[in-house]
Design a protein around this motif. Structure first.
Motif, PDB file in Angstrom:
ATOM      1  N   GLU A   8      56.892  44.254  73.488  1.00  0.00           N
ATOM      2  CA  GLU A   8      56.666  43.637  75.067  1.00  0.00           C
ATOM      3  C   GLU A   8      57.741  44.753  75.589  1.00  0.00           C
ATOM      4  OE1 GLU A   8      57.706  40.331  75.633  1.00  0.00           O
ATOM      5  OE2 GLU A   8      57.543  39.965  77.410  1.00  0.00           O
ATOM      6  N   ASN A  43      55.294  42.938  81.249  1.00  0.00           N
ATOM      7  CA  ASN A  43      54.939  41.714  82.743  1.00  0.00           C
ATOM      8  C   ASN A  43      54.976  42.052  83.811  1.00  0.00           C
ATOM      9  OD1 ASN A  43      56.017  39.595  80.617  1.00  0.00           O
ATOM     10  ND2 ASN A  43      57.981  41.281  79.601  1.00  0.00           N
ATOM     11  N   GLU A  62      51.405  40.583  80.873  1.00  0.00           N
ATOM     12  CA  GLU A  62      51.577  39.717  81.268  1.00  0.00           C
ATOM     13  C   GLU A  62      51.229  38.980  82.397  1.00  0.00           C
ATOM     14  OE1 GLU A  62      54.884  38.820  78.359  1.00  0.00           O
ATOM     15  OE2 GLU A  62      53.450  39.695  76.573  1.00  0.00           O
ATOM     16  N   ASP A 118      51.213  34.768  80.730  1.00  0.00           N
ATOM     17  CA  ASP A 118      52.548  34.247  79.894  1.00  0.00           C
ATOM     18  C   ASP A 118      53.546  32.763  80.227  1.00  0.00           C
ATOM     19  OD1 ASP A 118      55.405  35.268  79.321  1.00  0.00           O
ATOM     20  OD2 ASP A 118      55.371  36.632  80.824  1.00  0.00           O
ATOM     21  N   LYS A 148      51.045  33.375  75.583  1.00  0.00           N
ATOM     22  CA  LYS A 148      52.054  33.230  75.135  1.00  0.00           C
ATOM     23  C   LYS A 148      52.966  31.959  74.892  1.00  0.00           C
ATOM     24  CE  LYS A 148      54.920  36.964  74.572  1.00  0.00           C
ATOM     25  NZ  LYS A 148      55.725  37.902  75.186  1.00  0.00           N
ATOM     26  N   GLU A 207      57.141  33.316  72.181  1.00  0.00           N
ATOM     27  CA  GLU A 207      58.419  34.271  71.920  1.00  0.00           C
ATOM     28  C   GLU A 207      59.582  33.070  71.994  1.00  0.00           C
ATOM     29  OE1 GLU A 207      57.639  34.943  76.747  1.00  0.00           O
ATOM     30  OE2 GLU A 207      58.434  33.451  76.085  1.00  0.00           O
TER      31      GLU A 207
HETATM   32 CA    CA Z   1      56.605  38.600  78.899  1.00  0.00          CA
END
Ligand code: CA
Ligand code: C2E
Ligand code: CA
Ligand code: CA
Length: 279
Positions: A57, A117, A149, A179, A200, A236
């Motif tokens: 990421e 992101n 994401e 996300d 996620k 995460e």
């Molecule tokens: Ca993220």
């Protein structure tokens, strides 16, 4: 203090003025930082259950001339509330595409996915799809290694626009993850309408695994649902062995967190997981 102009009445709170000018100053500092090349990406690896790295990421950092390395918590909100997130987000995507293109030359790095992101204002901008398509084309990055994401709230604030843009980019190979999953809306009906690859699980749920019955149930439910929808799940914020084994027991696919690796500079990641000798 009260100022009156026509029918409009404004109140000035001196504390608010201080807060406003600090924000305005930060906004203009961020503009300078972008122009002067003070932003960089750190990369945090993502692992399979067996400990193989499958992706990274990209996490934005600001190398401030006096304050040192500044984390997104200190500036991303201000950037997102202004137009600045659009060029800043484009810089992140351009950097990600350049990395993916360079990694093509490395047998190990070219297998990795790179997750980026994306902010709401950035995604909503009318030329988002066109801009990203151009970046992919010009860099020569393999689109199927790029994952965007998006948060639930971003997707849901305009579902039709989200679906349209996601499908256009999916056609080019780009993949999508939801996300911070579980923190937003409880309506899950939209999930089946989106061309999604991954969910996620937010780290706030992972954090209390094994201590909080309700978080255990939430995570088990997400994992079960994802299996039914044929989506991959990334956890995460995996910080402990207990969290990892709970997740593994319930079929989590991909693991990201301090237990396995912290975010690190690009060079460090390439040295550790690329073709150079293991550090
Ligand atoms: Ca993220
Ligand atoms: P996020 O998308 O939820 O990213 C995960 C955050 O958790 C990262 O914080 C990461 O460093 C941190 N983290 C990873 N493993 C662990 C762990 O085991 N424990 C704990 N406590 N934290 C862990 P970071 O890098 O400070 O980023 C914060 C947020 O800033 C991100 O949250 C994301 O929403 C935003 N952000 C970061 N980079 C970008 C970017 O390029 N564009 C946009 N729009 N937002 C970004
Ligand atoms: Ca996020
Ligand atoms: Ca999160």
């Amino acid at each position: 203090v009260k100022a009156q102009r026509g029918n409009a009445v404004c109140f000035f709170d001196p504390r608010m003025q201080v807060a406003l000018s600090a924000r305005a100053r930060l906004e203009s500092d961020l503009q300078d930082a972008l122009r002067e090349g003070q932003f960089l990406l750190h990369l945090q690896p993502q692992f399979t259950r067996d400990g193989a790295v499958v992706g990274v990421e990209a996490l934005l950092r600001w190398q401030h001339p006096e304050r040192g390395l500044v984390l997104p918590a200190e500036f991303i909100g201000v950037a997102e509330d202004s137009e600045l997130i659009v060029p800043l987000g484009r810089w992140v995507l351009a950097s990600a595409c350049e990395l993916l293109a360079r990694w093509q030359a490395s047998p190990r790095l070219r297998e990795l996915s790179l997750s980026v992101n994306v902010s709401a204002r950035q995604f909503r901008s009318p030329d988002f799809v066109e801009q990203l398509s151009q970046l992919l084309l010009r860099s020569g990055a393999p689109a199927h290694r790029l994952e965007l994401e998006l948060t639930e709230s971003l997707v849901l604030e305009d579902v039709e626009d989200s679906i349209a843009k996601m499908h256009q980019l999916r056609t080019k190979g780009v993949r999508f993850a939801v996300d911070d999953f579980g923190t937003g809306y409880s309506s899950l009906a939209y999930l089946t309408r989106l061309p999604l690859h991954r969910l996620k699980i937010d780290r706030t749920f992972v954090h209390h695994l094994g201590e909080s019955r309700s978080d255990d149930v939430v995570v088990q439910t997400i994992l079960g649902m994802a299996r039914n929808l044929d989506l991959e799940v990334v956890a995460e914020g995996v910080e402990t062995e207990e969290q990892r084994s709970f997740l593994a027991l319930h079929g989590c696919d991909v693991y990201q967190g301090y237990l396995l690796a912290h975010p690190m500079p690009v060079e460090a990641l390439q040295a550790r997981y690329g073709d150079a000798p293991q550090a």
